[in-house]
Enzyme design. Structure first.
Site, PDB file in Angstrom:
ATOM      1  N   HIS A   1      -0.118  11.552   7.593  1.00 33.70           N
ATOM      2  CA  HIS A   1      -0.456  12.782   8.162  1.00 33.70           C
ATOM      3  C   HIS A   1       0.343  14.030   7.531  1.00 33.70           C
ATOM      4  O   HIS A   1       1.304  14.275   8.315  1.00 33.70           O
ATOM      5  CB  HIS A   1      -0.721  13.034   9.641  1.00 33.70           C
ATOM      6  CG  HIS A   1      -1.252  14.057  10.199  1.00 33.70           C
ATOM      7  ND1 HIS A   1      -2.074  14.258  11.441  1.00 33.70           N
ATOM      8  CD2 HIS A   1      -1.424  15.375   9.899  1.00 33.70           C
ATOM      9  CE1 HIS A   1      -2.658  15.443  11.455  1.00 33.70           C
ATOM     10  NE2 HIS A   1      -1.850  16.297  10.421  1.00 33.70           N
TER      11      HIS A   1
ATOM     12  N   GLU B   1      -4.791  12.256   7.077  1.00 31.41           N
ATOM     13  CA  GLU B   1      -5.301  13.148   8.059  1.00 31.41           C
ATOM     14  C   GLU B   1      -4.384  14.506   7.505  1.00 31.41           C
ATOM     15  O   GLU B   1      -3.390  14.472   7.304  1.00 31.41           O
ATOM     16  CB  GLU B   1      -4.620  12.775   9.258  1.00 31.41           C
ATOM     17  CG  GLU B   1      -5.229  11.543   9.775  1.00 31.41           C
ATOM     18  CD  GLU B   1      -4.374  10.999  11.344  1.00 31.41           C
ATOM     19  OE1 GLU B   1      -4.790  10.278  11.714  1.00 31.41           O
ATOM     20  OE2 GLU B   1      -3.181  11.843  11.514  1.00 31.41           O
TER      21      GLU B   1
ATOM     22  N   HIS C   1      -4.870   8.759  18.732  1.00 30.93           N
ATOM     23  CA  HIS C   1      -3.825   9.627  19.586  1.00 30.93           C
ATOM     24  C   HIS C   1      -3.512   8.964  20.792  1.00 30.93           C
ATOM     25  O   HIS C   1      -4.441   8.769  21.718  1.00 30.93           O
ATOM     26  CB  HIS C   1      -4.419  11.118  19.716  1.00 30.93           C
ATOM     27  CG  HIS C   1      -3.323  12.042  19.501  1.00 30.93           C
ATOM     28  ND1 HIS C   1      -2.150  12.037  20.431  1.00 30.93           N
ATOM     29  CD2 HIS C   1      -2.851  12.832  18.368  1.00 30.93           C
ATOM     30  CE1 HIS C   1      -1.300  12.959  20.032  1.00 30.93           C
ATOM     31  NE2 HIS C   1      -1.747  13.147  18.711  1.00 30.93           N
TER      32      HIS C   1
HETATM   33  N1  PXP Z   1      -5.249  10.743  14.736  1.00 29.32           N
HETATM   34  C1  PXP Z   1      -4.793  12.172  14.440  1.00 29.32           C
HETATM   35  C2  PXP Z   1      -5.767  13.073  13.955  1.00 29.32           C
HETATM   36  C3  PXP Z   1      -3.441  12.478  14.715  1.00 29.32           C
HETATM   37  O1  PXP Z   1      -2.938  13.526  14.193  1.00 29.32           O
HETATM   38  C4  PXP Z   1      -2.292  11.478  15.227  1.00 29.32           C
HETATM   39  C5  PXP Z   1      -1.114  11.538  15.087  1.00 29.32           C
HETATM   40  O2  PXP Z   1      -0.590  11.941  13.882  1.00 29.32           O
HETATM   41  C6  PXP Z   1      -3.222  10.223  15.514  1.00 29.32           C
HETATM   42  C7  PXP Z   1      -4.373   9.841  15.120  1.00 29.32           C
HETATM   43  C8  PXP Z   1      -2.115   9.095  15.718  1.00 29.32           C
HETATM   44  O3  PXP Z   1      -1.678   9.225  17.021  1.00 29.32           O
HETATM   45  P1  PXP Z   1      -0.477   8.373  17.653  1.00 29.32           P
HETATM   46  O4  PXP Z   1       0.736   8.525  16.748  1.00 29.32           O
HETATM   47  O5  PXP Z   1      -0.254   8.906  19.142  1.00 29.32           O
HETATM   48  O6  PXP Z   1      -0.836   6.930  17.600  1.00 29.32           O
END
Ligand code: PXP
Length: 237
Positions: free
Chosen positions: A43, A70, A190
């Site tokens: 990301h 992402e 997330h």
């Molecule tokens: N999905 C998105 C859109 C995110 O921005 C993130 C964090 O970068 C995640 C998933 C993954 O989240 P986590 O790091 O809490 O596992």
């Protein structure tokens, strides 16, 4: 089985704190794949404080599973993903200064922007996903953008899960069913972790992929990457 895509932003963050190439994001991606993960997520944010645009290019060269990129669809982001062509792009609405993604799209307000971007990405052969809260009134307009999938923003689930798992999961179940009925694939991510993942993946119908970074990389500090990836894969079986 639900696919596990491992988000490597935290590896990139540690690397950037010293300016060199340790830990090596590409080596981590290869290792994670060799331990059985189904994909790699990255990301890049506009300030490139963890994953960089160069990481996106480099990862595309070596990832043999699936690369999911992402990000907020700025012109710079769209230019890069259209050039590099990862397997999937997940569009998130977070502002540049956000610490981490903190909301799903308002697909009514941004329907025409999302439709244009989804069309452009699909013209480049890229699968699309858009980050969504559990507000069911936004799902029809999400489908109208032409996106292939949605990604359920699971922070609210993760927060409530320890206290009340049934209440925490209910809106996500309804959202997954609604998305599926509209022809959309369902991803999620997330704050998923080794404590809440099994319940989430067992309870959510039609779930195709989870992307997990923060908790997985944090747990790997104690267990090592190999055992941690195996532990997460175990929860998804
Ligand atoms: N999905 C998105 C859109 C995110 O921005 C993130 C964090 O970068 C995640 C998933 C993954 O989240 P986590 O790091 O809490 O596992």
């Amino acid at each position: 089985m639900v696919s596990l895509s491992v988000n490597l932003n935290k590896i990139a963050l540690i690397r950037n704190s010293r300016g060199g190439n340790t830990p090596d994001v590409l080596a981590a991606a290869k290792a994670v794949e060799s331990f059985g993960a189904h994909g790699i997520t990255i990301h890049p944010r506009p300030d490139q404080r963890h994953a960089t645009y160069k990481d996106v290019e480099n990862l595309k060269q070596i990832v043999t599973t699936e690369l999911n990129v992402e990000g907020y669809p700025s012109k710079e982001f769209i230019d890069i993903v259209c050039r590099v062509k990862p397997h999937q792009v997940t569009l998130v609405p977070d502002p540049p200064e956000a610490l981490t993604s903190n909301a799903g799209w308002n697909t009514l307000e941004h329907q025409s922007l999302l439709t244009d971007i989804v069309t452009e990405l699909k013209n480049h052969g890229i699968r699309t996903s858009i980050f969504m809260d559990t507000d069911l009134s936004l799902y029809e307009s999400a489908a109208a953008t032409g996106t292939d999938r949605i990604e359920l923003y699971t922070e609210a689930f993760a927060r409530l899960y320890p206290e009340n798992p049934e209440k925490a999961i209910l809106p996500y179940k309804k959202s997954a069913i609604r998305a599926h009925s509209l022809g959309l694939g369902v991803n999620a991510g997330h704050d998923l972790n080794s404590f809440n993942l099994k319940y989430f993946s067992q309870e959510i119908p039609h779930l195709m992929e989870v992307s997990i970074g923060h908790a997985l990389v944090s747990e790997a500090l104690y267990l090592g990457l190999e055992k941690t990836v195996h532990l997460y894969l175990e929860q998804l079986k």
